[in-house]
Write an enzyme that holds these catalytic residues in place. Structure first.
Site, mmCIF file in Angstrom:
data_model
loop_
_atom_site.group_PDB
_atom_site.id
_atom_site.type_symbol
_atom_site.label_atom_id
_atom_site.label_comp_id
_atom_site.label_asym_id
_atom_site.label_seq_id
_atom_site.Cartn_x
_atom_site.Cartn_y
_atom_site.Cartn_z
ATOM 1 N N CYS A 113 0.816 -1.233 0.000
ATOM 2 C CA CYS A 113 0.000 0.000 0.000
ATOM 3 C C CYS A 113 0.842 1.273 0.000
ATOM 4 O O CYS A 113 0.329 2.351 -0.283
ATOM 5 C CB CYS A 113 -0.959 0.005 1.185
ATOM 6 S SG CYS A 113 -2.007 -1.451 1.265
ATOM 7 N N HIS A 246 -2.860 7.022 2.645
ATOM 8 C CA HIS A 246 -3.383 5.768 2.096
ATOM 9 C C HIS A 246 -4.789 5.566 2.646
ATOM 10 O O HIS A 246 -5.043 5.757 3.833
ATOM 11 C CB HIS A 246 -2.461 4.615 2.492
ATOM 12 C CG HIS A 246 -3.061 3.282 2.218
ATOM 13 N ND1 HIS A 246 -3.633 2.976 0.996
ATOM 14 C CD2 HIS A 246 -3.223 2.176 2.998
ATOM 15 C CE1 HIS A 246 -4.097 1.743 1.041
ATOM 16 N NE2 HIS A 246 -3.874 1.241 2.243
ATOM 17 N N ASN A 276 -10.298 0.043 0.275
ATOM 18 C CA ASN A 276 -8.835 0.115 0.287
ATOM 19 C C ASN A 276 -8.324 -0.471 -1.030
ATOM 20 O O ASN A 276 -8.473 -1.671 -1.270
ATOM 21 C CB ASN A 276 -8.323 -0.680 1.490
ATOM 22 C CG ASN A 276 -6.807 -0.709 1.593
ATOM 23 O OD1 ASN A 276 -6.102 -0.365 0.649
ATOM 24 N ND2 ASN A 276 -6.305 -1.163 2.735
HETATM 25 O O1 UT7 Z 1 -3.658 -1.175 3.812
HETATM 26 C C1 UT7 Z 1 -3.619 -1.630 5.122
HETATM 27 C C2 UT7 Z 1 -4.557 -2.778 5.191
HETATM 28 N N1 UT7 Z 1 -5.327 -2.976 6.338
HETATM 29 C C3 UT7 Z 1 -5.843 -2.055 7.164
HETATM 30 O O2 UT7 Z 1 -5.635 -0.890 7.109
HETATM 31 C C4 UT7 Z 1 -6.735 -2.558 8.235
HETATM 32 C C5 UT7 Z 1 -6.442 -1.943 9.553
HETATM 33 N N2 UT7 Z 1 -7.376 -2.411 10.551
HETATM 34 C C6 UT7 Z 1 -8.666 -2.055 10.542
HETATM 35 O O3 UT7 Z 1 -9.101 -1.293 9.704
HETATM 36 C C7 UT7 Z 1 -9.542 -2.576 11.651
HETATM 37 O O4 UT7 Z 1 -8.749 -3.231 12.602
HETATM 38 C C8 UT7 Z 1 -10.648 -3.518 11.131
HETATM 39 C C9 UT7 Z 1 -11.655 -2.742 10.329
HETATM 40 C C10 UT7 Z 1 -10.049 -4.625 10.269
HETATM 41 C C11 UT7 Z 1 -11.366 -4.150 12.313
HETATM 42 O O5 UT7 Z 1 -11.923 -3.152 13.141
HETATM 43 P P1 UT7 Z 1 -11.819 -3.261 14.723
HETATM 44 O O6 UT7 Z 1 -12.584 -2.162 15.308
HETATM 45 O O7 UT7 Z 1 -10.345 -3.361 15.042
HETATM 46 O O8 UT7 Z 1 -12.593 -4.594 15.017
HETATM 47 P P2 UT7 Z 1 -12.034 -5.933 15.682
HETATM 48 O O9 UT7 Z 1 -10.979 -6.575 14.831
HETATM 49 O O10 UT7 Z 1 -11.699 -5.611 17.085
HETATM 50 O O11 UT7 Z 1 -13.297 -6.869 15.635
HETATM 51 C C12 UT7 Z 1 -14.435 -6.581 16.385
HETATM 52 C C13 UT7 Z 1 -15.456 -7.667 16.141
HETATM 53 C C14 UT7 Z 1 -14.917 -9.085 16.225
HETATM 54 O O12 UT7 Z 1 -15.908 -9.864 16.874
HETATM 55 P P3 UT7 Z 1 -15.705 -10.309 18.417
HETATM 56 O O13 UT7 Z 1 -14.452 -11.131 18.412
HETATM 57 O O14 UT7 Z 1 -15.596 -9.024 19.170
HETATM 58 O O15 UT7 Z 1 -16.959 -11.077 18.694
HETATM 59 C C15 UT7 Z 1 -14.818 -9.518 14.772
HETATM 60 O O16 UT7 Z 1 -15.003 -10.926 14.624
HETATM 61 O O17 UT7 Z 1 -15.996 -7.532 14.824
HETATM 62 C C16 UT7 Z 1 -15.977 -8.789 14.160
HETATM 63 N N3 UT7 Z 1 -15.838 -8.589 12.741
HETATM 64 C C17 UT7 Z 1 -16.894 -8.303 11.948
HETATM 65 N N4 UT7 Z 1 -18.205 -8.172 12.216
HETATM 66 C C18 UT7 Z 1 -19.026 -7.863 11.189
HETATM 67 C C19 UT7 Z 1 -14.722 -8.586 11.980
HETATM 68 N N5 UT7 Z 1 -15.027 -8.317 10.700
HETATM 69 C C20 UT7 Z 1 -16.374 -8.134 10.659
HETATM 70 C C21 UT7 Z 1 -17.267 -7.814 9.636
HETATM 71 N N6 UT7 Z 1 -18.585 -7.690 9.955
HETATM 72 N N7 UT7 Z 1 -16.876 -7.614 8.355
#
Ligand code: UT7
Length: 319
Positions: A113, A246, A276
């Site tokens: 990225c 980004h 993204n």
């Molecule tokens: O170019 C760089 C590439 N990547 C990035 O920039 C990603 C960087 N990270 C992020 O953007 C965030 O960490 C995410 C958007 C990926 C996740 O957001 P978060 O607020 O950190 O959520 P989390 O990982 O803490 O997950 C919270 C909950 C989890 O459930 P439990 O374990 O709390 O029951 C996940 O299983 O949300 C769940 N979850 C979803 N729920 C609905 C994860 N993905 C999804 C989804 N829909 N698509």
């Protein structure tokens, strides 16, 4: 001449739009979750017959037209991509052929990225020293082909597209500074750990990500690399008119702006419409803000990249 500037920008997005609601029919997610956690409302998805070089070609033609130049004027093509057409030759060589030219240098940059920022920094060095006459710098990606569409943690985040710029020599610098960094010890938090071995794919050919670790890393290095650029240019954050980070997650971008004490209004945001798009995200956002008249001559624009590797970097521009 010891400087370079951007003479034209372009972008191309595949026609097919995939909404959050459509995704919610495939995996256990919702429009509400995706919007509130990431800011993404929709993303574009390449047609089965479209290749990364096809997307790059459309963006390149738009950038060359904006610069009032033809492919024959370009003697350096750099394509930043993590989703090349094939293992080799490079997507840049394929793009060169599709542009109908030959003889100049063409290469891909692999910095995920951060790829566009890396490629633009290299093009600036080549053009401003006279090693290249004019450069075409492209970020182009088809992430939809390296996603596990059953993994809700990753498949909702990414999209396809391409952005391009033409870099030309200048009396007065348009590209003021560039700073590039990497720390390979963090390579495991964002990777596609597959390879071709004896005619087979070994490992996993799907994107793997530790979202939380990536989030923390990105917020830290984006603000740090912006401060590094400002210090090198002898500028304050308040003198920056537009910040183009980004486009991964609106929360990462807002946290970066907060650290820089800059208002949300100076941020160029496309993540809501594009998701993204990895190396394509910054040049597409730049093109959008140039074409809609937000970025005006004389303004300062800072491009901030971060991505797998881990890699990060900045390019500071006077438009
Ligand atoms: O170019 C760089 C590439 N990547 C990035 O920039 C990603 C960087 N990270 C992020 O953007 C965030 O960490 C995410 C958007 C990926 C996740 O957001 P978060 O607020 O950190 O959520 P989390 O990982 O803490 O997950 C919270 C909950 C989890 O459930 P439990 O374990 O709390 O029951 C996940 O299983 O949300 C769940 N979850 C979803 N729920 C609905 C994860 N993905 C999804 C989804 N829909 N698509």
């Amino acid at each position: 001449m010891a400087a370079s500037r951007i003479a034209g920008t372009g972008r191309y997005l595949p026609a097919r739009i995939l909404t959050n609601d459509e995704l919610a029919q495939r995996v256990a997610t919702s429009d509400e979750w995706i919007r509130t956690r990431t800011g993404i409302r929709q993303r574009h998805i390449a047609a089965p017959e479209e290749t990364t070089s096809d997307l790059a070609l459309r963006a390149s033609r738009a950038a060359l037209a904006a610069a009032r130049m033809s492919p024959a004027d370009v003697d350096l093509i750099i394509v930043a991509t993590a989703t090349p057409d094939m293992i080799f030759p490079s997507t840049a060589c394929i793009l060169q052929d599709k542009l109908g030219v030959s003889g100049g240098a063409a290469l891909d940059v692999g910095a995920v990225c951060s790829g566009f920022v890396y490629a633009l920094a290299l093009a600036d060095k080549m053009v401003s020293t006279g090693a290249a006459r004019n450069a075409l710098v492209v970020g182009a990606e088809i992430y939809s082909r390296i996603l596990d569409w059953n993994d809700r943690g990753t498949c909702v985040l990414f999209g396809d597209g391409a952005g391009a710029v033409v870099v030309v020599p200048a009396e007065r610098p348009g590209i003021l500074t560039s700073h590039l960094h990497a720390d390979g010890s963090h390579r495991g938090i964002l990777c596609v750990p597959g390879q071709v071995h004896d005619g087979r794919i070994t490992g996993t050919p799907f994107l793997h990500m530790d979202g939380g670790a990536v989030f923390k890393f990105a917020v830290k290095v984006l603000a740090d690399v912006a401060q590094e650029a400002l210090a090198a240019a002898g500028m304050t954050a308040g003198e920056v008119d537009w910040v183009i980070p980004h486009q991964a997650n609106i929360r990462i971008m807002d946290a970066t702006m907060k650290k820089l004490h800059l208002p949300h209004e100076r941020l160029v945001v496309t993540v809501d419409m594009h998701g993204n798009t990895s190396a394509a995200s910054i040049p597409m956002a730049l093109d959008m803000a140039v074409r809609d008249g937000r970025i005006r001559p004389g303004q300062h624009v800072i491009l901030l990249g971060v991505g797998g590797g881990f890699t990060w970097g900045s390019v500071l521009l006077r438009w």
